[in-house]
Design a protein around this motif. Structure first.
Motif, PDB file in Angstrom:
ATOM      1  N   ARG A 111      39.345 -96.908  15.308  1.00  0.00           N
ATOM      2  CA  ARG A 111      38.410 -96.651  14.209  1.00  0.00           C
ATOM      3  C   ARG A 111      38.819 -97.341  12.917  1.00  0.00           C
ATOM      4  O   ARG A 111      38.027 -97.455  11.985  1.00  0.00           O
ATOM      5  N   GLY A 158      34.314 -98.679  17.476  1.00  0.00           N
ATOM      6  CA  GLY A 158      35.263 -99.681  17.029  1.00  0.00           C
ATOM      7  C   GLY A 158      35.119-101.007  17.745  1.00  0.00           C
ATOM      8  O   GLY A 158      35.420-102.066  17.181  1.00  0.00           O
ATOM      9  N   ARG A 202      27.833 -98.868  13.310  1.00  0.00           N
ATOM     10  CA  ARG A 202      28.703-100.038  13.421  1.00  0.00           C
ATOM     11  C   ARG A 202      27.907-101.286  13.788  1.00  0.00           C
ATOM     12  O   ARG A 202      28.273-102.398  13.390  1.00  0.00           O
TER      13      ARG A 202
END
Length: 469
Positions: A259, A297, A328
């Protein structure tokens, strides 16, 4: 606990009336001693005759502990100096001797330093460390810190450990530096300290010391687990980087999707050093847009080391069921400079605040291309707060009369933050160069918000809009 100088002044008054020192302030709290020191001088400014004001210094031998504490803080340097001579009768006044070690009067300062050097031992140094380090931040405060270091270098690990959990991070930093310097902690203990402490300086200090102490052939099995499992990214990154030296570079691969951007960057370095290809690893994981286990991530990691062609893998992830992946994906498209306003607009209504926040940030360069009324509609009270905030942020950047109208309408909003941001937006507002001059609505809106301007600024703003002041 004495919160401020006023609390110190009140404590000084109670001490002058004969209240015991231990019942007047928390003698274990350095802040209370410092507040008392300042409060006594404040009280002496307006309270006549404040003991020992008006007395000859020689009379201080008759004072009890409470009134001698006041004398140690007195505005008159002669009284402070004589009070130092008398303070040896009361060991409980040593904290005030510490404060006088940074006194602005040279004779007072030198006498206090002599007393502290004679009185300080390991036990009292441990108790006074927080206060000494607080005073050490002042001008002329270095002496106490130097003496403290000399004394505590004689302390055992178990004695010094009392400072490792001190709430003051400066105290913890000092204690861990002494422990590292004296090699009092094993590498595994340093690793656990790095993983546990919330201060970044302690994290770096302990993680670096733990790995340095191991050398090239150390017992990494005791050190790496706490580093790699730490909550704070700085410690995890130190553990990931150490995997290469430990001969375990393959263990860095899972951290490619960490992360933290710092940890991901360290993992990519380790993977590349062993001949791996992080870009290919990221692309492989992002080719399945419906994968419920896709780590967020990995999505942003692809953008960090990929190229604009990888935007084709990120766009399908804008509708992924996991909010973290959607957020993300938006951030990744922004990173690659591939944030298409028409494609991202629907995400401004996303139920996840993180997604809307990233979307608003990605749309800021295109704010003037977005329909003003569409944005204004999303600031309505019936919308979720995160949607209102994101839309208003874009509308504020877009400017124009719709932005002013919306901001003025939010001046009475129940949400205090939105209300504050709206007021700031009104104060920053200027008419657009290509806007219609002399618009009566602008004058009306500015008049409704006249409490935010001085008369001069309000007239100036109206003049800019082509209106009479």
């Amino acid at each position: 606990m004495l919160e401020d100088i006023e609390g110190g002044t009140a404590a000084a008054t109670r001490l002058a009336e004969g209240a015991p020192l231990q019942r007047t302030l928390d003698v274990a709290d350095p802040g209370d001693w410092l507040a008392l020191d300042e409060g006594v001088r404040e009280a002496a400014c307006f309270r006549p005759p404040f003991p020992p004001r008006g007395k000859h210094p020689a009379d201080l031998a008759q004072l009890d502990e409470s009134r001698l504490a006041l004398a140690l803080c007195h505005r008159d340097g002669r009284i402070r100096q004589e009070a130092l001579r008398q303070s040896v009768r009361y060991p409980g006044l040593l904290p005030l001797v510490v404060i006088r070690c940074a006194d602005w009067a040279g004779p007072v300062r030198e006498h206090a330093r002599q007393l502290l050097s004679e009185a300080l031992n390991v036990d009292s140094a441990l108790d006074l460390a927080p206060l000494i380090l607080r005073v050490g931040r002042r001008d002329r405060g270095a002496f106490g810190v130097d003496v403290l270091g000399q004394i505590l270098r004689q302390a055992t690990r178990d004695r010094l450990a009392a400072l490792f959990a001190d709430p003051d991070r400066v105290v913890r930093r000092f204690a861990y530096r002494l422990a590292v310097e004296g090699r009092l902690l094993r590498p595994a203990e340093l690793a656990h300290a790095a993983a546990r402490d919330q201060d970044t300086v302690v994290q770096d200090l302990c993680a670096t010391a733990a790995l340095t102490a191991l050398g090239d052939e150390g017992a990494y099995e005791d050190v790496l687990p706490p580093l790699l499992s730490a909550r704070n990214p700085r410690t995890r990154s130190a553990g990931v980087t150490a995997l290469r030296r430990a001969g375990r570079p393959e263990q860095a691969e899972p951290f490619l999707s960490d992360r933290s951007a710092l940890v991901r960057a360290c993992a990519r370095y380790v993977v590349r050093q062993q001949g791996g290809d992080p870009e290919a690893w990221y692309r492989e994981r992002c080719t399945a847009p419906d994968d419920p286990d896709l780590p967020p991530g990995a999505v942003i990691g692809l953008a960090e080391c990929g190229n604009r062609a990888d935007a084709g893998l990120l766009r399908p992830l804008l509708v992924h069921p996991a909010a973290g992946v959607r957020a993300r994906a938006v951030a990744g498209l922004r990173e690659l400079d591939c944030a298409d306003a028409e494609r991202l607009r629907p995400l401004l209504d996303d139920p996840a605040a993180g997604v809307v926040r990233e979307t608003a940030a990605a749309l800021l360069p295109s704010a003037k291309e977005l329909p003003a009324d569409w944005l204004s509609e999303r600031t309505g009270s019936e919308r979720p707060r995160h949607v209102r905030v994101g839309a208003f942020r874009l509308l504020d950047v877009r400017g124009g009369i719709v932005a002013l109208r919306t901001a003025v309408g939010l001046l009475d909003d129940p949400d205090i933050k939105l209300r504050t941001w709206a007021a700031q937006s009104v104060q920053r507002w200027h008419p657009a160069p290509d806007g219609r001059r002399g618009d009566a609505e602008v004058g009306e809106l500015l008049d409704r918000s006249r409490h935010l301007f001085s008369d001069h600024v309000l007239r100036r703003r109206k003049w800019e809009a082509g209106l009479d002041g």
